[in-house]
Design an enzyme around this catalytic site. Sequence first.
Site, mmCIF file in Angstrom:
data_model
loop_
_atom_site.group_PDB
_atom_site.id
_atom_site.type_symbol
_atom_site.label_atom_id
_atom_site.label_comp_id
_atom_site.label_asym_id
_atom_site.label_seq_id
_atom_site.Cartn_x
_atom_site.Cartn_y
_atom_site.Cartn_z
ATOM 1 N N HIS A 12 71.928 70.124 13.565
ATOM 2 C CA HIS A 12 71.651 71.447 14.122
ATOM 3 C C HIS A 12 72.935 72.246 14.256
ATOM 4 O O HIS A 12 73.003 73.402 13.868
ATOM 5 C CB HIS A 12 70.965 71.325 15.486
ATOM 6 N N SER A 75 60.044 67.747 14.011
ATOM 7 C CA SER A 75 59.953 68.986 13.244
ATOM 8 C C SER A 75 59.917 70.187 14.176
ATOM 9 O O SER A 75 59.363 70.134 15.260
ATOM 10 C CB SER A 75 58.688 68.990 12.386
ATOM 11 N N VAL A 77 61.087 74.793 13.744
ATOM 12 C CA VAL A 77 61.295 75.884 12.795
ATOM 13 C C VAL A 77 62.434 75.583 11.826
ATOM 14 O O VAL A 77 62.330 75.869 10.630
ATOM 15 C CB VAL A 77 61.531 77.220 13.541
#
Length: 130
Positions: A12, A75, A77
């Site tokens: 991320h 999961s 976006v």
Amino acid sequence: MTEKLGILAIGHGSKLPYNKEVVSQIADYIAQKHSDVVVRAGFMENSEPTLEEAIAGFAGTGVTKIAAVPVFLASGVHITKDIPGILSLDEKGCGILNIDGKDVPLCYAKPLGADELIADLVFKRVQEAL
């Protein structure tokens, strides 16, 4: 022609360094355990290298196929929309990257998800805390 696998570990990213360090260490562990595989880490936001920079890092390595794996638990976006868009994936999660002037197939793996190995790791962390 011999196949040479590349793995793109996708994190991320964060303004704080720990997220990058964890994903980078996981990528390093994979590389150490699988010395015949080329492993690169890339990040969605706030950390470098970006996904594009990590992909560029496969240049000169001779990879013939790449698996992109999100180092995310579930999961969301980023997993379902953002990463597939950045990697120009089709509906089956496949794409083609141009590396060293050659088309290199890319396949997109699922996030870590619910797995007995994750459950074992959670229990290990509980034991460490006690």
